[in-house]
Design a protein around this motif. Structure first.
Motif, short mmCIF file in Angstrom:
data_model
loop_
_atom_site.label_atom_id
_atom_site.label_comp_id
_atom_site.label_asym_id
_atom_site.label_seq_id
_atom_site.Cartn_x
_atom_site.Cartn_y
_atom_site.Cartn_z
N ARG A 173 33.27 40.77 36.29
CA ARG A 173 33.85 40.30 35.03
C ARG A 173 34.40 41.51 34.26
O ARG A 173 33.65 42.43 33.92
CB ARG A 173 32.78 39.58 34.21
CG ARG A 173 33.30 38.99 32.90
CD ARG A 173 32.16 38.40 32.09
NE ARG A 173 32.64 38.12 30.75
CZ ARG A 173 33.02 36.92 30.32
NH1 ARG A 173 32.95 35.88 31.13
NH2 ARG A 173 33.44 36.76 29.07
N ASP A 175 35.08 42.92 31.35
CA ASP A 175 34.94 42.88 29.89
C ASP A 175 35.67 44.03 29.20
O ASP A 175 36.26 43.85 28.13
CB ASP A 175 33.46 42.87 29.50
CG ASP A 175 32.78 41.56 29.88
OD1 ASP A 175 33.38 40.49 29.62
OD2 ASP A 175 31.67 41.60 30.44
N ILE A 178 39.31 43.20 29.13
CA ILE A 178 39.57 42.15 28.15
C ILE A 178 39.60 42.74 26.74
O ILE A 178 40.46 42.40 25.92
CB ILE A 178 38.50 41.04 28.28
CG1 ILE A 178 38.72 40.24 29.58
CG2 ILE A 178 38.53 40.10 27.07
CD1 ILE A 178 37.60 39.30 29.92
N ALA A 179 38.67 43.64 26.46
CA ALA A 179 38.62 44.27 25.14
C ALA A 179 39.86 45.12 24.86
O ALA A 179 40.22 45.34 23.70
CB ALA A 179 37.36 45.13 25.02
N VAL A 190 37.52 32.78 31.46
CA VAL A 190 37.07 33.66 32.54
C VAL A 190 36.19 32.81 33.45
O VAL A 190 35.11 32.39 33.05
CB VAL A 190 36.28 34.88 32.02
CG1 VAL A 190 35.89 35.79 33.18
CG2 VAL A 190 37.09 35.65 30.98
N HIS A 203 36.21 36.84 39.82
CA HIS A 203 36.51 36.12 38.59
C HIS A 203 38.02 35.90 38.47
O HIS A 203 38.82 36.73 38.92
CB HIS A 203 36.03 36.90 37.36
CG HIS A 203 34.54 36.94 37.21
ND1 HIS A 203 33.77 37.87 37.88
CD2 HIS A 203 33.68 36.16 36.49
CE1 HIS A 203 32.49 37.67 37.55
NE2 HIS A 203 32.42 36.64 36.72
#
Length: 215
Positions: A173, A175, A178-179, A190, A203
């Motif tokens: 994932r 993250d 994404i941030a 997701v 994912h």
């Protein structure tokens, strides 16, 4: 006879596990895999050499996202030898796929696949993603192993129509990625993916334009 016909039961089991029909899809995918295996011996299109490994790591991995793909125009950026674009073109009715790749030998291979398989809903575009002059022409973008999410949007975001979606395949994932999304984009979902015969996390990250920042 297809030299990889012995892999048919394994492929059919994988397709059934993904909720896809086995026929005529399995035969078409095996024809694609046989071409990839043959060309790969000369042109080094993928680092994976074993056809059985290709079946899981290329074909079934590409198709694990099929439920998220909608009919319409899709651009597969940095598609390499046609992954996931060619399996998706075979599996999803009503999908029109543009295979975007800058490597000439990989484009020659894909043109041969399109010709041999009679893929009327796929076309090959020999270009870098950022140089494709078709702004807003696509409902969906895919990218399987191309870049960070921000990097994909930087080179390909201009291709998405209003309301269009980026479907990015990732391992763990992402993250941190994404941030780091640029302004104007938002994560829609997701989803964990399950690939028959493969362990490890996968994912699918779906990104759309942020309605809060729409003009």
């Amino acid at each position: 006879m297809n030299p990889l016909q012995h892999l048919a039961p394994e492929l059919e089991a994988g397709l059934a596990a993904l909720g896809l029909p086995t026929q005529p899809l399995a035969g078409q995918l095996l024809d694609y895999l046989a071409l990839l295996d043959r060309w790969n011996k000369t042109y080094n299109l993928t680092a994976i050499r074993d056809p059985r490994e290709m079946l899981h790591k290329h074909l079934l991995d590409s198709l694990s996202m099929w439920r998220a793909v909608r009919p319409g125009r899709l651009a597969d950026l940095g598609t390499g030898p046609g992954l996931p674009g060619i399996p998706l073109a075979l599996a999803v009715p009503g999908l029109e796929v543009t295979l975007v790749e800058s490597n000439g030998k990989k484009c020659r291979f894909m043109r041969e696949v399109v010709r041999k398989l009679g893929l009327a809903n796929a076309r090959v575009l020999e270009s870098r993603a950022e140089a494709v002059d078709e702004p807003g022409a696509y409902d969906q973008l895919t990218a399987r192993a191309m870049d960070t999410l921000a990097g994909i949007l930087e080179v390909g975001g201009h291709l998405l129509a209003p309301g269009g979606r980026l479907l990015a395949m990732k391992g763990l994932r992402p993250d941190a990625e994404i941030a780091a999304l640029p302004p104007g984009w938002a994560v829609e979902s997701v989803q964990p993916l399950s690939v028959p015969g493969l362990e490890g996390e996968r994912h699918l990250v779906t990104i759309t334009r942020d309605p809060a920042q729409a003009a």
